[in-house]
Design a protein around this motif. Sequence first.
Motif, PDB file in Angstrom:
ATOM      1  N   GLU A  38      48.803  43.213  47.182  1.00  0.00           N
ATOM      2  CA  GLU A  38      48.655  43.444  45.743  1.00  0.00           C
ATOM      3  C   GLU A  38      47.195  43.431  45.320  1.00  0.00           C
ATOM      4  O   GLU A  38      46.756  44.304  44.564  1.00  0.00           O
ATOM      5  N   SER A  39      46.435  42.440  45.797  1.00  0.00           N
ATOM      6  CA  SER A  39      45.026  42.351  45.390  1.00  0.00           C
ATOM      7  C   SER A  39      44.212  43.510  45.951  1.00  0.00           C
ATOM      8  O   SER A  39      43.293  44.011  45.307  1.00  0.00           O
ATOM      9  N   LEU A  40      44.564  43.975  47.164  1.00  0.00           N
ATOM     10  CA  LEU A  40      43.875  45.132  47.735  1.00  0.00           C
ATOM     11  C   LEU A  40      44.182  46.383  46.915  1.00  0.00           C
ATOM     12  O   LEU A  40      43.290  47.194  46.648  1.00  0.00           O
ATOM     13  N   ASP A  41      45.430  46.507  46.485  1.00  0.00           N
ATOM     14  CA  ASP A  41      45.816  47.646  45.659  1.00  0.00           C
ATOM     15  C   ASP A  41      45.055  47.638  44.335  1.00  0.00           C
ATOM     16  O   ASP A  41      44.550  48.671  43.882  1.00  0.00           O
ATOM     17  N   ILE A  42      44.927  46.449  43.735  1.00  0.00           N
ATOM     18  CA  ILE A  42      44.175  46.309  42.484  1.00  0.00           C
ATOM     19  C   ILE A  42      42.710  46.638  42.706  1.00  0.00           C
ATOM     20  O   ILE A  42      42.069  47.331  41.907  1.00  0.00           O
ATOM     21  N   THR A  43      42.154  46.155  43.820  1.00  0.00           N
ATOM     22  CA  THR A  43      40.749  46.413  44.168  1.00  0.00           C
ATOM     23  C   THR A  43      40.467  47.906  44.252  1.00  0.00           C
ATOM     24  O   THR A  43      39.471  48.400  43.711  1.00  0.00           O
ATOM     25  N   ILE A  44      41.358  48.634  44.917  1.00  0.00           N
ATOM     26  CA  ILE A  44      41.165  50.072  45.087  1.00  0.00           C
ATOM     27  C   ILE A  44      41.328  50.805  43.763  1.00  0.00           C
ATOM     28  O   ILE A  44      40.537  51.699  43.427  1.00  0.00           O
ATOM     29  N   LYS A  45      42.345  50.423  42.989  1.00  0.00           N
ATOM     30  CA  LYS A  45      42.614  51.110  41.724  1.00  0.00           C
ATOM     31  C   LYS A  45      41.540  50.844  40.680  1.00  0.00           C
ATOM     32  O   LYS A  45      41.104  51.754  39.970  1.00  0.00           O
ATOM     33  N   GLU A  46      41.098  49.579  40.577  1.00  0.00           N
ATOM     34  CA  GLU A  46      40.118  49.212  39.554  1.00  0.00           C
ATOM     35  C   GLU A  46      38.683  49.379  40.036  1.00  0.00           C
ATOM     36  O   GLU A  46      37.739  49.281  39.242  1.00  0.00           O
ATOM     37  N   LYS A  47      38.507  49.583  41.352  1.00  0.00           N
ATOM     38  CA  LYS A  47      37.188  49.749  41.966  1.00  0.00           C
ATOM     39  C   LYS A  47      36.300  48.519  41.760  1.00  0.00           C
ATOM     40  O   LYS A  47      35.083  48.612  41.672  1.00  0.00           O
ATOM     41  N   MET A  48      36.940  47.359  41.675  1.00  0.00           N
ATOM     42  CA  MET A  48      36.251  46.074  41.598  1.00  0.00           C
ATOM     43  C   MET A  48      37.042  45.055  42.413  1.00  0.00           C
ATOM     44  O   MET A  48      38.271  45.159  42.498  1.00  0.00           O
ATOM     45  N   THR A  49      36.354  44.092  43.020  1.00  0.00           N
ATOM     46  CA  THR A  49      37.022  43.174  43.923  1.00  0.00           C
ATOM     47  C   THR A  49      38.045  42.295  43.211  1.00  0.00           C
ATOM     48  O   THR A  49      37.795  41.754  42.136  1.00  0.00           O
ATOM     49  N   CYS A  50      39.192  42.189  43.851  1.00  0.00           N
ATOM     50  CA  CYS A  50      40.251  41.281  43.424  1.00  0.00           C
ATOM     51  C   CYS A  50      40.745  40.583  44.681  1.00  0.00           C
ATOM     52  O   CYS A  50      41.048  41.244  45.681  1.00  0.00           O
ATOM     53  N   PHE A  51      40.799  39.268  44.661  1.00  0.00           N
ATOM     54  CA  PHE A  51      41.173  38.490  45.837  1.00  0.00           C
ATOM     55  C   PHE A  51      42.434  37.675  45.570  1.00  0.00           C
ATOM     56  O   PHE A  51      42.947  37.628  44.451  1.00  0.00           O
ATOM     57  N   PHE A  52      42.894  37.018  46.637  1.00  0.00           N
ATOM     58  CA  PHE A  52      43.985  36.053  46.494  1.00  0.00           C
ATOM     59  C   PHE A  52      43.435  34.680  46.815  1.00  0.00           C
ATOM     60  O   PHE A  52      42.904  34.456  47.901  1.00  0.00           O
ATOM     61  N   SER A  53      43.531  33.763  45.853  1.00  0.00           N
ATOM     62  CA  SER A  53      43.015  32.413  46.033  1.00  0.00           C
ATOM     63  C   SER A  53      44.022  31.575  46.819  1.00  0.00           C
ATOM     64  O   SER A  53      45.156  31.370  46.370  1.00  0.00           O
ATOM     65  N   ARG A  54      43.606  31.106  47.985  1.00  0.00           N
ATOM     66  CA  ARG A  54      44.499  30.283  48.810  1.00  0.00           C
ATOM     67  C   ARG A  54      44.700  28.895  48.203  1.00  0.00           C
ATOM     68  O   ARG A  54      45.755  28.288  48.368  1.00  0.00           O
ATOM     69  N   SER A  55      43.689  28.406  47.493  1.00  0.00           N
ATOM     70  CA  SER A  55      43.802  27.070  46.895  1.00  0.00           C
ATOM     71  C   SER A  55      44.676  27.077  45.641  1.00  0.00           C
ATOM     72  O   SER A  55      45.455  26.159  45.408  1.00  0.00           O
ATOM     73  N   ARG A  56      44.547  28.137  44.839  1.00  0.00           N
ATOM     74  CA  ARG A  56      45.321  28.214  43.601  1.00  0.00           C
ATOM     75  C   ARG A  56      46.602  29.028  43.759  1.00  0.00           C
ATOM     76  O   ARG A  56      47.443  29.039  42.863  1.00  0.00           O
ATOM     77  N   GLN A  57      46.703  29.718  44.896  1.00  0.00           N
ATOM     78  CA  GLN A  57      47.875  30.549  45.167  1.00  0.00           C
ATOM     79  C   GLN A  57      48.107  31.577  44.057  1.00  0.00           C
ATOM     80  O   GLN A  57      49.209  31.715  43.519  1.00  0.00           O
ATOM     81  N   GLU A  58      47.025  32.287  43.731  1.00  0.00           N
ATOM     82  CA  GLU A  58      47.139  33.313  42.695  1.00  0.00           C
ATOM     83  C   GLU A  58      46.044  34.364  42.869  1.00  0.00           C
ATOM     84  O   GLU A  58      45.044  34.135  43.551  1.00  0.00           O
ATOM     85  N   LEU A  59      46.245  35.516  42.242  1.00  0.00           N
ATOM     86  CA  LEU A  59      45.239  36.563  42.263  1.00  0.00           C
ATOM     87  C   LEU A  59      44.061  36.169  41.391  1.00  0.00           C
ATOM     88  O   LEU A  59      44.230  35.474  40.380  1.00  0.00           O
ATOM     89  N   TRP A  60      42.845  36.590  41.792  1.00  0.00           N
ATOM     90  CA  TRP A  60      41.688  36.394  40.913  1.00  0.00           C
ATOM     91  C   TRP A  60      40.715  37.548  41.059  1.00  0.00           C
ATOM     92  O   TRP A  60      40.372  37.958  42.153  1.00  0.00           O
ATOM     93  N   ARG A  61      40.356  38.087  39.935  1.00  0.00           N
ATOM     94  CA  ARG A  61      39.380  39.172  39.887  1.00  0.00           C
ATOM     95  C   ARG A  61      37.985  38.569  39.826  1.00  0.00           C
ATOM     96  O   ARG A  61      37.672  37.818  38.908  1.00  0.00           O
TER      97      ARG A  61
END
Length: 217
Positions: A38-61
Amino acid sequence: MNNEVLAKLKYDEKGLIPAVVQDFYTGEVLTVAYMNKESLDITIKEKMTCFFSRSRQELWRKGETSGNRQHIVSITADCDYDALVVKVIKDGPACHTGNESCFFNFLYSDENKSDFSVDALYELIKGRKTQMKEGSYTTYLFSKGLDKILKKVGEECTEVIIGASKHSKEETIFEISDLAYHVLVLMVEMNISLDDIRKELDSRHIIDHKVKQETMQ
């Protein structure tokens, strides 16, 4: 987007893939983070980095709260399709500490190798302005102000011309180095970053490329 490569990506048992984020202009490694599909898909679509936080267990732009966003230039998978290199143009520091990169805890360096870079020199010059080290020529220039710095830039320009007019490669290299240093001092004095210059040159490269394409048509 290369859908063939996208389909071959291998995520770990938690559905994550490591992403090495690299500065497009300098090649510096900024951070290592993780993405899921999901975060990779967002990264490609928005052309800005979006990651998945392992500590918070959620997406973060990246930069959502700080404003230090990272604009995507390219994403490349390794030979095993289980890691990514993400080249970005950053709006500000990559690290939450305020450092340009998350990698700043020095561990080891070969003393026989030089790690000189224009970026490191620029940061050193910035430090001379803020800390005003006694006996430093750079600090002296800052203490004298813009007029003195401009005078030195002008003098060094003249020295470059004199050296080149003699067809002396050695002298010209020496004088260009002096000029480059004083230009960096001027940049710090005027709060102009190396990224500002890189972006300006990059925009000219794009324009030149487009003109070349049009003339070939």
